[in-house]
Motif scaffolding. Structure first.
Motif, PDB file in Angstrom:
ATOM      1  N   LEU A   2       0.856  -1.180   0.000  1.00  0.00           N
ATOM      2  CA  LEU A   2       0.000   0.000   0.000  1.00  0.00           C
ATOM      3  C   LEU A   2       0.895   1.234   0.000  1.00  0.00           C
ATOM      4  CD1 LEU A   2      -2.786  -0.942   2.571  1.00  0.00           C
ATOM      5  CD2 LEU A   2      -2.769  -1.239   0.092  1.00  0.00           C
ATOM      6  N   ARG A   3       0.813   1.992  -1.070  1.00  0.00           N
ATOM      7  CA  ARG A   3       1.577   3.245  -1.163  1.00  0.00           C
ATOM      8  C   ARG A   3       0.692   4.372  -0.644  1.00  0.00           C
ATOM      9  NH1 ARG A   3       4.065   2.725  -7.260  1.00  0.00           N
ATOM     10  NH2 ARG A   3       5.727   1.238  -6.751  1.00  0.00           N
ATOM     11  N   TYR A   4       0.969   4.783   0.583  1.00  0.00           N
ATOM     12  CA  TYR A   4       0.195   5.856   1.205  1.00  0.00           C
ATOM     13  C   TYR A   4       0.695   7.217   0.745  1.00  0.00           C
ATOM     14  CZ  TYR A   4      -1.210   2.272   4.608  1.00  0.00           C
ATOM     15  OH  TYR A   4      -1.702   1.141   5.213  1.00  0.00           O
ATOM     16  N   GLY A   5      -0.261   8.137   0.553  1.00  0.00           N
ATOM     17  CA  GLY A   5       0.117   9.530   0.378  1.00  0.00           C
ATOM     18  C   GLY A   5       0.615  10.071   1.713  1.00  0.00           C
ATOM     19  N   GLN A   6       1.085  11.304   1.710  1.00  0.00           N
ATOM     20  CA  GLN A   6       1.499  11.943   2.959  1.00  0.00           C
ATOM     21  C   GLN A   6       0.302  11.945   3.900  1.00  0.00           C
ATOM     22  OE1 GLN A   6       4.353  13.374   4.060  1.00  0.00           O
ATOM     23  NE2 GLN A   6       5.525  14.039   2.307  1.00  0.00           N
ATOM     24  N   LEU A   7       0.509  11.464   5.102  1.00  0.00           N
ATOM     25  CA  LEU A   7      -0.576  11.411   6.081  1.00  0.00           C
ATOM     26  C   LEU A   7      -0.816  12.793   6.671  1.00  0.00           C
ATOM     27  CD1 LEU A   7       0.408   8.164   8.019  1.00  0.00           C
ATOM     28  CD2 LEU A   7      -1.263   8.388   6.174  1.00  0.00           C
ATOM     29  N   TYR A   8      -2.094  13.118   6.820  1.00  0.00           N
ATOM     30  CA  TYR A   8      -2.439  14.359   7.520  1.00  0.00           C
ATOM     31  C   TYR A   8      -3.576  14.087   8.477  1.00  0.00           C
ATOM     32  CZ  TYR A   8      -6.430  15.006   4.317  1.00  0.00           C
ATOM     33  OH  TYR A   8      -7.591  14.842   3.615  1.00  0.00           O
ATOM     34  N   GLY A   9      -3.695  14.955   9.478  1.00  0.00           N
ATOM     35  CA  GLY A   9      -4.718  14.805  10.500  1.00  0.00           C
ATOM     36  C   GLY A   9      -4.075  14.649  11.863  1.00  0.00           C
ATOM     37  N   PRO A  10      -4.856  14.304  12.879  1.00  0.00           N
ATOM     38  CA  PRO A  10      -4.339  14.198  14.239  1.00  0.00           C
ATOM     39  C   PRO A  10      -3.138  13.251  14.334  1.00  0.00           C
ATOM     40  CG  PRO A  10      -6.729  13.972  14.206  1.00  0.00           C
ATOM     41  CD  PRO A  10      -6.276  13.967  12.781  1.00  0.00           C
ATOM     42  N   ASP A  36       2.049  19.815  -1.863  1.00  0.00           N
ATOM     43  CA  ASP A  36       1.176  19.262  -2.898  1.00  0.00           C
ATOM     44  C   ASP A  36       1.421  17.789  -3.190  1.00  0.00           C
ATOM     45  OD1 ASP A  36      -0.194  21.615  -3.244  1.00  0.00           O
ATOM     46  OD2 ASP A  36       1.179  22.358  -4.768  1.00  0.00           O
ATOM     47  N   ASP A  37       2.242  17.129  -2.378  1.00  0.00           N
ATOM     48  CA  ASP A  37       2.497  15.698  -2.572  1.00  0.00           C
ATOM     49  C   ASP A  37       1.185  14.926  -2.504  1.00  0.00           C
ATOM     50  OD1 ASP A  37       5.274  15.853  -2.790  1.00  0.00           O
ATOM     51  OD2 ASP A  37       5.535  15.826  -0.627  1.00  0.00           O
ATOM     52  N   PRO A  38       1.189  13.690  -2.985  1.00  0.00           N
ATOM     53  CA  PRO A  38       0.002  12.864  -2.762  1.00  0.00           C
ATOM     54  C   PRO A  38      -0.302  12.824  -1.265  1.00  0.00           C
ATOM     55  CG  PRO A  38       1.599  11.714  -4.136  1.00  0.00           C
ATOM     56  CD  PRO A  38       2.254  12.966  -3.659  1.00  0.00           C
ATOM     57  N   ARG A  39      -1.540  12.882  -0.914  1.00  0.00           N
ATOM     58  CA  ARG A  39      -1.924  12.962   0.496  1.00  0.00           C
ATOM     59  C   ARG A  39      -3.103  12.060   0.789  1.00  0.00           C
ATOM     60  NH1 ARG A  39      -3.930  18.869   1.562  1.00  0.00           N
ATOM     61  NH2 ARG A  39      -2.194  19.456   0.277  1.00  0.00           N
ATOM     62  N   VAL A  40      -3.235  11.730   2.089  1.00  0.00           N
ATOM     63  CA  VAL A  40      -4.390  10.952   2.538  1.00  0.00           C
ATOM     64  C   VAL A  40      -4.615  11.241   4.024  1.00  0.00           C
ATOM     65  CG1 VAL A  40      -3.024   8.855   3.063  1.00  0.00           C
ATOM     66  CG2 VAL A  40      -5.483   8.667   2.590  1.00  0.00           C
ATOM     67  N   ALA A  41      -5.869  11.437   4.385  1.00  0.00           N
ATOM     68  CA  ALA A  41      -6.215  11.619   5.793  1.00  0.00           C
ATOM     69  C   ALA A  41      -5.890  10.337   6.540  1.00  0.00           C
ATOM     70  CB  ALA A  41      -7.698  11.961   5.933  1.00  0.00           C
ATOM     71  N   VAL A  42      -5.296  10.459   7.707  1.00  0.00           N
ATOM     72  CA  VAL A  42      -4.797   9.295   8.435  1.00  0.00           C
ATOM     73  C   VAL A  42      -5.915   8.290   8.746  1.00  0.00           C
ATOM     74  CG1 VAL A  42      -4.910  10.397  10.727  1.00  0.00           C
ATOM     75  CG2 VAL A  42      -3.241   8.576  10.290  1.00  0.00           C
ATOM     76  N   ASP A  43      -7.085   8.773   9.111  1.00  0.00           N
ATOM     77  CA  ASP A  43      -8.185   7.845   9.406  1.00  0.00           C
ATOM     78  C   ASP A  43      -8.678   7.144   8.136  1.00  0.00           C
ATOM     79  OD1 ASP A  43      -8.338   8.228  12.244  1.00  0.00           O
ATOM     80  OD2 ASP A  43      -9.244  10.179  11.874  1.00  0.00           O
ATOM     81  N   ARG A  44      -8.696   7.857   7.033  1.00  0.00           N
ATOM     82  CA  ARG A  44      -9.068   7.231   5.748  1.00  0.00           C
ATOM     83  C   ARG A  44      -8.033   6.179   5.358  1.00  0.00           C
ATOM     84  NH1 ARG A  44     -11.670   7.338   0.949  1.00  0.00           N
ATOM     85  NH2 ARG A  44     -10.442   7.419  -0.970  1.00  0.00           N
ATOM     86  N   ALA A  45      -6.754   6.470   5.582  1.00  0.00           N
ATOM     87  CA  ALA A  45      -5.701   5.500   5.274  1.00  0.00           C
ATOM     88  C   ALA A  45      -5.913   4.209   6.055  1.00  0.00           C
ATOM     89  CB  ALA A  45      -4.326   6.092   5.587  1.00  0.00           C
ATOM     90  N   ALA A  46      -6.280   4.332   7.319  1.00  0.00           N
ATOM     91  CA  ALA A  46      -6.517   3.139   8.135  1.00  0.00           C
ATOM     92  C   ALA A  46      -7.709   2.350   7.599  1.00  0.00           C
ATOM     93  CB  ALA A  46      -6.733   3.537   9.591  1.00  0.00           C
ATOM     94  N   THR A  47      -8.792   3.036   7.282  1.00  0.00           N
ATOM     95  CA  THR A  47      -9.979   2.369   6.752  1.00  0.00           C
ATOM     96  C   THR A  47      -9.674   1.655   5.436  1.00  0.00           C
ATOM     97  OG1 THR A  47     -11.445   3.958   7.822  1.00  0.00           O
ATOM     98  CG2 THR A  47     -12.350   2.741   5.953  1.00  0.00           C
ATOM     99  N   GLY A  90      -0.153  -7.122  -5.309  1.00  0.00           N
ATOM    100  CA  GLY A  90       0.094  -5.971  -6.162  1.00  0.00           C
ATOM    101  C   GLY A  90       0.369  -4.729  -5.363  1.00  0.00           C
ATOM    102  N   VAL A  91       0.485  -3.621  -6.068  1.00  0.00           N
ATOM    103  CA  VAL A  91       0.746  -2.324  -5.469  1.00  0.00           C
ATOM    104  C   VAL A  91      -0.513  -1.474  -5.608  1.00  0.00           C
ATOM    105  CG1 VAL A  91       2.146  -0.224  -5.579  1.00  0.00           C
ATOM    106  CG2 VAL A  91       3.199  -2.447  -6.039  1.00  0.00           C
ATOM    107  N   TYR A  92      -0.944  -0.890  -4.504  1.00  0.00           N
ATOM    108  CA  TYR A  92      -2.144  -0.061  -4.481  1.00  0.00           C
ATOM    109  C   TYR A  92      -1.796   1.292  -3.903  1.00  0.00           C
ATOM    110  CZ  TYR A  92      -4.384  -4.596  -5.092  1.00  0.00           C
ATOM    111  OH  TYR A  92      -4.750  -5.827  -5.571  1.00  0.00           O
ATOM    112  N   THR A  93      -2.314   2.334  -4.515  1.00  0.00           N
ATOM    113  CA  THR A  93      -2.066   3.684  -4.039  1.00  0.00           C
ATOM    114  C   THR A  93      -3.229   4.108  -3.156  1.00  0.00           C
ATOM    115  OG1 THR A  93      -0.807   4.189  -6.024  1.00  0.00           O
ATOM    116  CG2 THR A  93      -1.599   6.059  -4.749  1.00  0.00           C
ATOM    117  N   VAL A  94      -2.912   4.605  -1.967  1.00  0.00           N
ATOM    118  CA  VAL A  94      -3.916   5.008  -0.986  1.00  0.00           C
ATOM    119  C   VAL A  94      -3.789   6.522  -0.798  1.00  0.00           C
ATOM    120  CG1 VAL A  94      -4.726   4.711   1.380  1.00  0.00           C
ATOM    121  CG2 VAL A  94      -3.790   2.758   0.136  1.00  0.00           C
TER     122      VAL A  94
END
Length: 194
Positions: free
Chosen positions: A146-154, A166-177, A188-192
């Motif tokens: 899982l290729r996570y974007g930069q995590l943001y949030g608490p 402007d890097d790829p980003r993902v909310a930390v709670d969404r990344a967990a879900t 395979g490789v998945y982008t989150v």
């Protein structure tokens, strides 16, 4: 499913444990800190105190857990993002040597499924090479990356998403879900990202 979660007390790990438990999975959560055992227990995991560089103890821990899946959420990042240039080599080491140790322990346990954290942006050359190493090792075992974007949030470097580049980003709670949703994904490789 029984899941051995390496990195169970990290920014994603503490969000993953309750999600996995609520979904009916049994979680063995690895932390290198004895001080975090009670917190892991409160989240619903069976805690294991182990450093990924203690090869014998790591193998024993994974073999004893006998998981159906190993989840690699290990990082070694400083609390202060300004220290990454100085201390980033620790994270590079965990993505290379730490990954190799975890995969060897998984092999010893007879576990055939792995899901691992990677990144969706290209950092400095050493960190990029370490991420490439992790991905190749996991994919060689028909695992999921899982290729996570930069995590943001608490609890992240970017509590306010407006401060994130402007890097790829993902909310930390969404990344967990989304991580939980990939438990049964084909190799395979998945982008989150958002």
């Amino acid at each position: 499913m029984k899941i051995f979660l390496a990195g169970a007390t990290g920014v994603l790990g503490v969000r993953l444990v309750p999600l996995l438990v609520d979904a009916g999975h049994e979680v063995v959560g690895m932390t290198r800190s004895e001080a975090k055992v009670d917190a892991l227990t409160a989240l619903g995991a069976t805690p294991v105190v182990c450093d990924v560089y203690d090869v014998a103890r790591l193998e024993r821990s994974v073999v004893d857990a006998a998981p159906d899946l190993v989840m690699h959420q290990l990082t070694d990042l400083p609390d202060d993002a300004d220290q990454i240039p100085e201390l980033g080599r620790r994270n590079t080491r965990i993505r290379t040597e730490g990954t190799d140790n975890l995969l060897a322990a998984m092999h010893a346990a007879g576990t055939r499924r792995i899901l691992a954290q990677s990144i969706a942006w290209r950092p400095n050359p050493a960190a990029a090479a370490a991420s490439d190493h992790l991905e190749a090792a996991v994919l060689a075992l028909d695992g999921v990356v899982l290729r996570y974007g930069q995590l943001y949030g608490p609890d992240t470097y970017f509590p306010d998403p407006d401060d994130l580049p402007d890097d790829p980003r993902v909310a930390v709670d969404r990344a967990a879900t989304l991580t939980v949703e990939h438990l049964d994904a084909p190799s395979g490789v998945y982008t989150v990202v958002d």
